[in-house]
Design a protein around this motif. Structure first.
Motif, PDB file in Angstrom:
ATOM      1  N   GLY A 140       0.935  -1.174   0.035  1.00 19.33           N
ATOM      2  CA  GLY A 140      -0.129   0.188  -0.003  1.00 19.33           C
ATOM      3  C   GLY A 140       0.527   1.692  -0.489  1.00 19.33           C
ATOM      4  O   GLY A 140       2.136   1.116  -0.159  1.00 19.33           O
ATOM      5  N   GLU A 141       0.526   2.231   0.415  1.00 19.02           N
ATOM      6  CA  GLU A 141       1.184   3.344   0.400  1.00 19.02           C
ATOM      7  C   GLU A 141       2.076   3.500   1.407  1.00 19.02           C
ATOM      8  O   GLU A 141       1.294   3.538   2.137  1.00 19.02           O
ATOM      9  N   ILE A 142       3.608   4.012   1.745  1.00 22.02           N
ATOM     10  CA  ILE A 142       4.623   3.701   2.012  1.00 22.02           C
ATOM     11  C   ILE A 142       4.726   4.539   3.213  1.00 22.02           C
ATOM     12  O   ILE A 142       5.152   5.931   2.257  1.00 22.02           O
ATOM     13  N   LEU A 143       4.163   5.034   4.287  1.00 19.27           N
ATOM     14  CA  LEU A 143       5.044   6.494   4.835  1.00 19.27           C
ATOM     15  C   LEU A 143       6.778   5.963   5.716  1.00 19.27           C
ATOM     16  O   LEU A 143       6.671   5.027   6.075  1.00 19.27           O
ATOM     17  N   LEU A 144       7.209   6.743   4.952  1.00 15.78           N
ATOM     18  CA  LEU A 144       8.381   7.190   5.688  1.00 15.78           C
ATOM     19  C   LEU A 144       8.703   7.914   6.047  1.00 15.78           C
ATOM     20  O   LEU A 144       9.188   9.031   6.321  1.00 15.78           O
ATOM     21  N   LEU A 145       9.319   7.608   7.701  1.00 19.75           N
ATOM     22  CA  LEU A 145       9.322   8.585   8.396  1.00 19.75           C
ATOM     23  C   LEU A 145      11.075   8.968   8.852  1.00 19.75           C
ATOM     24  O   LEU A 145      12.023   8.167   9.454  1.00 19.75           O
ATOM     25  N   CYS A 146      11.515  10.304   8.522  1.00 20.55           N
ATOM     26  CA  CYS A 146      13.375  10.195   8.216  1.00 20.55           C
ATOM     27  C   CYS A 146      13.548  11.740   9.234  1.00 20.55           C
ATOM     28  O   CYS A 146      13.200  12.358   9.300  1.00 20.55           O
ATOM     29  N   GLY A 147      14.656  11.220   9.954  1.00 17.55           N
ATOM     30  CA  GLY A 147      15.170  12.050  11.027  1.00 17.55           C
ATOM     31  C   GLY A 147      16.353  13.314  10.670  1.00 17.55           C
ATOM     32  O   GLY A 147      16.149  12.285   9.154  1.00 17.55           O
ATOM     33  N   PRO A 148      16.650  13.209  11.071  1.00 14.38           N
ATOM     34  CA  PRO A 148      17.822  15.106  10.425  1.00 14.38           C
ATOM     35  C   PRO A 148      20.036  14.000  10.491  1.00 14.38           C
ATOM     36  O   PRO A 148      20.502  14.801   9.350  1.00 14.38           O
ATOM     37  N   GLY A 149      20.044  12.660  10.427  1.00 13.06           N
ATOM     38  CA  GLY A 149      21.375  11.905  10.374  1.00 13.06           C
ATOM     39  C   GLY A 149      21.152  11.259   9.616  1.00 13.06           C
ATOM     40  O   GLY A 149      20.013  11.686   8.664  1.00 13.06           O
ATOM     41  N   ASN A 150      22.448  10.267   8.819  1.00 12.21           N
ATOM     42  CA  ASN A 150      22.147   9.709   7.858  1.00 12.21           C
ATOM     43  C   ASN A 150      21.314   8.449   7.966  1.00 12.21           C
ATOM     44  O   ASN A 150      20.768   7.669   7.210  1.00 12.21           O
ATOM     45  N   ASN A 151      20.827   8.140   9.408  1.00 11.88           N
ATOM     46  CA  ASN A 151      18.921   7.577   9.240  1.00 11.88           C
ATOM     47  C   ASN A 151      18.540   7.769   8.741  1.00 11.88           C
ATOM     48  O   ASN A 151      17.754   7.325   7.213  1.00 11.88           O
ATOM     49  N   GLY A 152      18.194   9.120   8.472  1.00  6.76           N
ATOM     50  CA  GLY A 152      17.001   9.949   7.882  1.00  6.76           C
ATOM     51  C   GLY A 152      17.695   9.718   6.072  1.00  6.76           C
ATOM     52  O   GLY A 152      16.597   9.572   5.695  1.00  6.76           O
ATOM     53  N   GLY A 153      18.918   9.936   6.871  1.00  5.12           N
ATOM     54  CA  GLY A 153      19.369   9.975   5.035  1.00  5.12           C
ATOM     55  C   GLY A 153      18.928   8.729   3.939  1.00  5.12           C
ATOM     56  O   GLY A 153      19.194   7.863   3.104  1.00  5.12           O
ATOM     57  N   ASP A 154      19.375   7.536   4.297  1.00  4.34           N
ATOM     58  CA  ASP A 154      19.248   5.813   4.284  1.00  4.34           C
ATOM     59  C   ASP A 154      17.604   6.365   3.929  1.00  4.34           C
ATOM     60  O   ASP A 154      17.194   5.318   2.870  1.00  4.34           O
ATOM     61  N   GLY A 155      16.634   6.874   4.632  1.00  2.00           N
ATOM     62  CA  GLY A 155      15.172   6.552   4.630  1.00  2.00           C
ATOM     63  C   GLY A 155      14.539   7.398   4.023  1.00  2.00           C
ATOM     64  O   GLY A 155      14.137   6.658   2.310  1.00  2.00           O
ATOM     65  N   LEU A 156      15.480   7.856   3.123  1.00  2.00           N
ATOM     66  CA  LEU A 156      15.304   9.383   2.282  1.00  2.00           C
ATOM     67  C   LEU A 156      15.821   8.256   1.384  1.00  2.00           C
ATOM     68  O   LEU A 156      14.839   8.949  -0.303  1.00  2.00           O
ATOM     69  N   ALA A 157      17.081   7.921   0.907  1.00  2.00           N
ATOM     70  CA  ALA A 157      17.633   6.992  -0.751  1.00  2.00           C
ATOM     71  C   ALA A 157      16.390   6.285  -0.620  1.00  2.00           C
ATOM     72  O   ALA A 157      16.362   6.684  -1.843  1.00  2.00           O
ATOM     73  N   ALA A 158      16.170   5.446   0.641  1.00  2.00           N
ATOM     74  CA  ALA A 158      15.060   4.333   0.180  1.00  2.00           C
ATOM     75  C   ALA A 158      13.732   4.355  -0.359  1.00  2.00           C
ATOM     76  O   ALA A 158      13.048   4.147  -1.356  1.00  2.00           O
TER      77      ALA A 158
END
Ligand code: NAX
Ligand code: ADP
Ligand code: K
Length: 512
Positions: free
Chosen positions: A49-67
């Motif tokens: 379904g529609e996936i919600l990605l919650l992204c923080g400000p560091g590299n973990n959030g960076g992983d989320g944005l790339a994903a």
């Protein structure tokens, strides 16, 4: 496999970047691709379904944005919610710019938390190993909001709010994920019962991190996987005879608990021992002889419990504890055993190898003066309650590991703290977590079976103490896994583990 500290993980990322001549953004791209590959195997775009990605400000959030970008490109419907911060990491900014305009992006606010309908697939990319303090303010509110929603949650690298290698203050906001997808190596936090509700099922994806750095780095924690024990059991030479594989002595059983002695003996025989003698109370003689015809049996003059220690000269290892009871006379047997095992003889210049389990551990706990008598490299196999009786109540699972390491180094013993990820502490303070086993083994008698396997492999002349223990723990869990294929977890009983020790050991036998 090694388990690195958070600082070592950062150094590993840097070493990989330098060694392979890549940028940190390229490494992040690998992590995000590995994550998306895992996710797409798990859920196709319909299931997701529609996936919600919650992204923080560091590299973990960076992983989320790339994903988010990669998922969008792969045809998934995605939307991104950003946690506002004064500063974002460089790779975060790079991936923010790369995000296609077609992907909806919103900034979270205290009054405007993202809507999360029941069943939504949420990717938690708020914080990873960079978390420096418990979450508070908006970040904590987002996590609590997510935990209240009936969402399906997959965390990238680490559930947000969880420390990778230290306990959380009580009531901290931590994401409760169903799955955690991490990179390269597992994290200590994944292995502790107190984190199970946050981590869910964990998975480690290969992203080509520097093998050289991992090999050269000394870590406090290890994970015993199939590779760690491959070939650990020496092949049985063609001209071997029953004397080649040691003669073990088992001190076990009391009235009403002869089953423990029978199970441990069966496991010892299936563990490949050459000869086994069991010393059992009088009431157990017939029971034992009938149920274990391959073993010899010495009946104690006492009917209901053990009161005498047999002569030890003939044996290469002694196990004591399963079903033993805690009679005063049995305490005397244990004390004598510890004293006699420590004495060197002409035939045996080093202490006699011992495996101490169950009521023998409880006797040690109630007579702590005996701890001074423990011969070097003695194996103790407590479950957490038995361990507490030997030491003190632990504040949490991390504190218990500290107590475990301190105990093993202070007494120069090998301590096997039993559980879902059984942890072996060595006299030099290393901690080795076992990877095999399943919840079907949470059934009476499973621990007695482990004692039997340990006794067999400790009597084996070619296995040093540490290798014997690590292999026994691994093979015991593997036997449980093989058994569960036939019985299911609920239907598994300890005898099923005994019957699968042979196949489990065959898997790790060296081929020449
Ligand atoms: N090249 C790399 O370094 C790689 C990193 N990877 C990812 O990077 C993550 C680690 O990234 P970072 O070191 O940027 O760390 P995080 O993304 O976990 O978070 C760090 C940021 O959060 C802030 N912060 C820490 N604790 C906070 C708190 N309690 N409340 C609010 N803000 C807080 C810090 O000041 C910093 O800005 C890993 O978990 C993994 O997901 C992966 O991309 C693999 C490669
Ligand atoms: N959830 C689980 N996952 C994997 N292994 C388990 C699990 N529960 C128990 N075991 C294993 O089963 C054994 C249980 O030992 P113990 O607690 O001494 O039981 P008993 O005294 O009944 O024999 C240990 O080796 C432990 O690691
Ligand atoms: K995360």
């Amino acid at each position: 496999m090694k388990i690195l500290t958070a600082a070592q993980t950062r150094a590993l990322d840097q070493a990989t970047i330098q060694e392979q001549g890549i940028t940190s953004a390229q490494l992040m791209e690998r992590a995000a691709s590995a994550f998306v590959e895992w996710l797409s195997h798990q859920f196709d775009s319909n299931e997701a379904g529609e996936i919600l990605l919650l992204c923080g400000p560091g590299n973990n959030g960076g992983d989320g944005l790339a994903a988010a970008r990669l998922l969008h490109q792969a045809g998934y419907a995605v939307r991104v919610a950003l946690l506002p911060a004064e500063k974002q990491s460089a790779d975060w900014q790079h991936n923010r710019q790369q995000l296609p305009a077609a992907v909806p992006v919103a900034e979270m606010e205290a009054e405007k938390l993202p809507e999360i309908a029941s069943g939504t697939l949420v990717v938690d990319a708020l914080f990873g190993t960079g978390l420096s303090r418990p979450l508070e303010g908006l970040a904590a509110a987002v996590v609590r909001h997510l935990n209240k929603a009936q969402a399906r949650v997959v965390a990238i690298d680490l559930p947000s709010g969880l420390f990778a290698e230290a306990p959380q203050p009580a009531d901290s906001a931590v994401v409760r994920a169903q799955h955690t997808v991490s990179f390269g190596l597992p994290k200590l936090a994944f292995l502790l019962p107190q984190n199970a509700d946050f981590v869910g099922a964990w998975h480690v994806e290969d992203i080509g991190l520097s093998k050289r750095f991992i090999n050269e780095t000394a870590t406090p924690w290890h994970y015993t996987d199939a590779a760690a024990v491959a070939g650990a059991l020496p092949p049985r030479p063609k001209f071997s005879h029953k004397g080649t594989f040691g003669h073990a002595l088992l001190l076990a059983g009391s009235r009403g608990k002869m089953g423990a002695a029978v199970l441990a003996a069966g496991a010892c025989l299936r563990g490949g021992v050459g000869l086994l003698t069991a010393h059992v109370p009088g009431c157990g003689y017939d029971i034992f002889q009938i149920s274990q015809p391959e073993a010899m049996c010495l009946p104690d003059p006492q009917v209901a419990y053990l009161s005498k220690l047999p002569k030890l000269d003939a044996y290469q290892a002694v196990g004591i504890g399963p079903g033993l009871g805690q009679a005063e006379a049995t305490y005397t047997v244990l004390r004598k055993l510890l004293k006699n095992a420590a004495k060197s003889t002409e035939k045996r210049p080093t202490p006699l190898p011992l495996v101490i389990d169950a009521d023998a551990l409880n006797l040690l706990g109630s007579h702590r003066a005996l701890l001074k008598l423990l011969p070097e490299n003695t194996i103790l196999t407590p479950h957490p309650k038995e361990f507490e009786r030997l030491t003190e109540p632990a504040r949490d699972d991390y504190h218990r590991l500290e107590l475990l390491r301190d105990f093993a180094t202070a007494h120069r013993c090998l301590v096997v703290l039993k559980g879902a990820y059984t942890c072996l502490a060595t006299p030099t303070g290393e901690l080795h977590f076992n990877s095999t086993g399943n919840a079907g083994m949470a059934t009476g008698g499973s621990g007695d079976v482990l004692t039997g396997v340990l006794l067999a492999l400790r009597a084996h002349a070619q296995l040093p103490a540490f290798e014997a223990v690590r292999l026994s723990v691994y093979a015991h869990g593997r036997a449980g896994d093989l058994a569960a294929v036939h019985t299911g977890q609920a239907g598994l009983v300890a005898g099923d583990i005994v019957r699968h020790i042979g196949p489990a050991l065959a898997e790790v036998q060296a081929q020449i």
